[in-house]
Design an enzyme around this catalytic site. Structure first.
Site, mmCIF file in Angstrom:
data_model
loop_
_atom_site.group_PDB
_atom_site.id
_atom_site.type_symbol
_atom_site.label_atom_id
_atom_site.label_comp_id
_atom_site.label_asym_id
_atom_site.label_seq_id
_atom_site.Cartn_x
_atom_site.Cartn_y
_atom_site.Cartn_z
ATOM 1 N N THR A 199 -13.979 4.090 8.054
ATOM 2 C CA THR A 199 -13.126 5.267 8.243
ATOM 3 C C THR A 199 -13.720 6.233 9.263
ATOM 4 O O THR A 199 -14.939 6.274 9.453
ATOM 5 C CB THR A 199 -12.862 5.998 6.909
ATOM 6 O OG1 THR A 199 -11.994 7.100 7.149
ATOM 7 C CG2 THR A 199 -14.133 6.501 6.250
ATOM 8 N N ARG A 200 -12.816 6.978 9.914
ATOM 9 C CA ARG A 200 -13.240 8.050 10.823
ATOM 10 C C ARG A 200 -12.595 9.367 10.388
ATOM 11 O O ARG A 200 -12.618 10.353 11.111
ATOM 12 C CB ARG A 200 -12.853 7.732 12.276
ATOM 13 C CG ARG A 200 -11.449 7.216 12.486
ATOM 14 C CD ARG A 200 -11.069 7.173 13.941
ATOM 15 N NE ARG A 200 -10.306 8.347 14.278
ATOM 16 C CZ ARG A 200 -8.972 8.435 14.228
ATOM 17 N NH1 ARG A 200 -8.242 7.390 13.857
ATOM 18 N NH2 ARG A 200 -8.360 9.541 14.551
ATOM 19 N N HIS A 204 -9.244 10.863 0.927
ATOM 20 C CA HIS A 204 -8.522 11.529 -0.153
ATOM 21 C C HIS A 204 -8.282 10.517 -1.273
ATOM 22 O O HIS A 204 -8.817 9.414 -1.254
ATOM 23 C CB HIS A 204 -7.211 12.118 0.383
ATOM 24 C CG HIS A 204 -7.448 13.085 1.505
ATOM 25 N ND1 HIS A 204 -7.964 14.347 1.295
ATOM 26 C CD2 HIS A 204 -7.288 12.963 2.852
ATOM 27 C CE1 HIS A 204 -8.095 14.962 2.455
ATOM 28 N NE2 HIS A 204 -7.695 14.144 3.415
ATOM 29 N N HIS A 207 -7.330 6.859 -0.469
ATOM 30 C CA HIS A 207 -8.404 5.988 0.015
ATOM 31 C C HIS A 207 -9.280 5.513 -1.134
ATOM 32 O O HIS A 207 -9.750 4.378 -1.169
ATOM 33 C CB HIS A 207 -9.260 6.724 1.054
ATOM 34 C CG HIS A 207 -8.453 7.309 2.172
ATOM 35 N ND1 HIS A 207 -8.143 8.648 2.246
ATOM 36 C CD2 HIS A 207 -7.844 6.717 3.223
ATOM 37 C CE1 HIS A 207 -7.407 8.871 3.311
ATOM 38 N NE2 HIS A 207 -7.194 7.716 3.919
ATOM 39 N N ARG A 293 -3.383 -0.262 7.525
ATOM 40 C CA ARG A 293 -2.298 -0.071 8.481
ATOM 41 C C ARG A 293 -2.866 0.585 9.737
ATOM 42 O O ARG A 293 -3.662 1.516 9.647
ATOM 43 C CB ARG A 293 -1.253 0.845 7.836
ATOM 44 C CG ARG A 293 -0.008 0.983 8.626
ATOM 45 C CD ARG A 293 0.939 1.966 7.975
ATOM 46 N NE ARG A 293 2.169 2.012 8.732
ATOM 47 C CZ ARG A 293 2.317 2.683 9.863
ATOM 48 N NH1 ARG A 293 1.314 3.403 10.349
ATOM 49 N NH2 ARG A 293 3.462 2.657 10.501
ATOM 50 N N ASP A 294 -2.488 0.096 10.903
ATOM 51 C CA ASP A 294 -2.863 0.692 12.182
ATOM 52 C C ASP A 294 -4.378 0.921 12.289
ATOM 53 O O ASP A 294 -4.835 2.018 12.618
ATOM 54 C CB ASP A 294 -2.105 2.022 12.365
ATOM 55 C CG ASP A 294 -2.172 2.507 13.812
ATOM 56 O OD1 ASP A 294 -2.345 1.666 14.700
ATOM 57 O OD2 ASP A 294 -2.070 3.727 14.035
#
Ligand code: PPS
Length: 576
Positions: A199-200, A204, A207, A293-294
């Site tokens: 993650t960057r 929350h 996640h 996603r993405d």
């Protein structure tokens, strides 16, 4: 047993080269230096600690071309991202970079030698081709493509490195693990299967739920492995994010999850980047990797379309499933189901079920306005951390920059505004009157255009620092030049963040300023005793972009202050 590294051998060059460290260090004294960029430093750190195994240095031309064309090194190993060391032509000539030469690579922050590179070749960067092949298209809306064109120099230096020492850090040292250290940790806590979450962004509840689901599905422990190198410009700073992750970790059952920081410089390369992320995690001993996603998506291109499809990354990683050696755990976006108070991937939600989401934009809006952020979306500790770093308008600093002729009333307005803001409370109020600055900061400066410009930039520097610290700053120099005022605004907006800069033009006519000048300064200027006096024999450029224009020959100081206060209030800065 941790997962074997990519290529079978962990290229921990620091460990490999420790026996000759003293010798390498001595050699650096006679070698030319390359002071690394922030991105090159991130890359080098992962080269020397084995995070980029099987790389042992920066790509040579053949490997570069092969990575662009086939996502492979020339030896056939899967490697989707070009890891290159760029230099300018002048630099290459000055440092005599040619095959066989040795160069010290230094940390830009403290000048420490990190490694010695033995040059294999020097070759031109194929920027357009690199952009098109690695990132999908040569479109500057992509942050890595913009970086390539704007920051990357024209030549690449290939070659293997010998490690001298790891970059030094003072922040979150205990959370920074090398691949070897993380592998040892997994061994120590007897984790056989580990699913990593990249993650960057702040994390929350969604996640947390996603990682717990992945853990249940694969019966694996969880590694929260956020990137703290370079991420997308505009992202939440890593200090805030790490505090967020730390506050979230106790939400996992004891012993289930671990937090480690990754000094990676992301490229936002979507599918290729996902593959690269998976390989890196494999090098850290991880067995499973979440691709959502993405993944590593850069957002929209210059025509307003997404650079990559939302599940392109999953598709590409699936293609290399068999040779990758780390299992992808694909996820769709998680969404909240209020009826059952739980999160589910969108593809698993039954049709007609009510769902709730808060977008990143909406979250930023709520932080800005101090609006509530519900429990179902995040944890209190996470929200508290975010609010500390992103205070609502009412707690942010600001600068009111008052410009106008000498004796226009700007100083009286500034003093009265200071009184009003002190009455309001909540912020420390700093007054930077022209005369104070001239005596305390700019005593050696005169009144040439150049000196006036310097004077304004000093004011801007101080105002920006105070604004950043949450103060209310009132600056009131003459500031006769548009260019100086523009730069002052940019300085405050850049450093002070949030854009809280207000330009107030006190437009009292020269004639009035002159008539009411009890000190007789204008008279002296007219008599030629003061040269280059603003309004007399030196220009005052009327602002074209003032937030407020106040003619103090037509209103009282109190009225001018009210108007200023109302402007600040309308912007949300004075809300209680
Ligand atoms: S500037 O242009 O913004 O840098 O000017 P500022 O720092 O506000 O300085 C204004 C004070 O300097 C006195 N002074 C002059 N002003 C303008 N032009 C010339 N040539 C000049 N020479 C001296 C001016 O009277 C202001 O003094 P204070 O003490 O503020 O009244």
């Amino acid at each position: 047993m941790a997962n074997p590294p990519h290529g079978g051998v962990l290229k921990d060059l620091v460990v490999r080269d420790t026996p000759i460290q003293a010798q390498l260090l001595a050699e650096t004294k006679s070698l030319p230096d390359i002071i690394l960029t922030e991105r090159q430093l991130c890359d080098l750190e992962l080269i020397i600690n084995g995070g980029f195994s099987p790389l042992e240095g920066f790509l040579n031309q053949a490997d570069y071309q092969s990575v662009l064309d086939n996502m492979r090194l020339t030896n056939g190993a899967l490697w989707p991202m070009p890891i290159t060391l760029d230099v300018s032509k002048d630099q290459a000539e000055a440092l005599k970079i040619q095959a066989g030469a040795r160069v010290t690579l230094r940390d830009p922050r403290d000048d420490n030698p990190i490694a010695i590179l033995t040059v294999s070749d020097l070759y031109p960067a194929k920027k357009q081709e690199e952009a098109a092949k690695v990132f999908g298209k040569d479109d500057r809306a992509h942050p890595a493509v913009a970086y390539l064109h704007d920051n990357v120099k024209e030549l690449y230096v290939g070659g293997a490195v010998q490690a001298i020492s790891r970059p030094r850090y003072y922040d979150y040292v205990e959370l920074r693990y090398t691949p070897a250290e993380l592998r040892l940790h997994f061994q120590k806590v007897a984790w056989r299967k580990v699913v990593a979450f990249q993650t960057r962004n702040p994390m929350h509840r969604a996640h947390r739920e996603l990682t717990v689901r992945a853990s249940r599905q694969r019966q694996a422990n969880v590694l929260i492995h956020p990137v703290v190198g370079m991420t997308k410009p505009g992202d939440v700073d890593h200090y805030t994010r790490v505090r967020v992750y730390q506050s979230l970790m106790p939400r996992y059952p004891k012993g289930m999850a671990h937090l480690a920081l990754l000094p990676l410089a992301m490229r936002m390369g979507g599918p290729r980047e996902a593959l690269w992320h998976a390989i890196i995690r494999k090098n850290f001993g991880v067995t499973h990797f979440i691709v959502g996603r993405d993944h590593a998506g850069p957002g929209k291109d210059s025509t307003g379309k997404d650079f990559y499809g939302p599940y392109d990354a999953q598709t590409l990683v699936t293609q290399f499933k068999d040779e990758l050696g780390i299992e992808m755990v694909p996820f769709q976006q998680m969404t909240y189901l209020p009826a059952s108070d739980e999160y589910q991937p969108v593809d698993e939600v039954a049709a007609g079920t009510q769902t709730l989401d808060i977008s990143g934009t909406e979250l930023r809006r709520r932080l800005r306005n101090g609006a509530p952020i519900p429990d179902w979306f995040s944890y209190e500790s996470v929200v508290k951390t975010l609010r500390e770093s992103y205070p609502p308008k009412a707690q942010q600093g600001f600068t009111v920059f008052i410009t106008g002729l000498y004796n226009s009333g700007k100083d009286d307005l500034a003093r009265a505004l200071q009184v009003k803001l002190n009455e309001q409370g909540g912020r420390s109020v700093s007054l930077l009157l022209g005369e104070t600055v001239r005596s305390e900061l700019s005593s050696e400066l005169g009144f040439t255009q150049e000196d006036r410009h310097k004077n304004i930039q000093r004011i801007a520097f101080v105002a920006a620092e105070l604004t950043r610290a949450g103060a209310a700053v009132i600056a009131a120099p003459i500031a006769p030049f548009e260019a100086s005022r523009k730069l002052a605004k940019e300085t405050v907006q850049k450093t002070g963040g949030a854009g809280n800069f207000f330009l107030v033009h006190v437009s009292t006519p020269l004639q009035v300023a002159e008539q009411t000048d009890r000190k007789g300064i204008y008279a002296k200027a007219r008599a030629g005793q003061i040269k280059g006096f603003t309004g007399v024999d030196d220009p005052y450029e009327d602002p074209t972009n003032a937030d407020l224009t106040l003619d103090l020959s037509q209103m009282t100081i109190a009225e001018g202050v009210h108007a200023t206060i109302l402007t600040l209030e309308s912007d949300g800065l004075l809300q209680v």
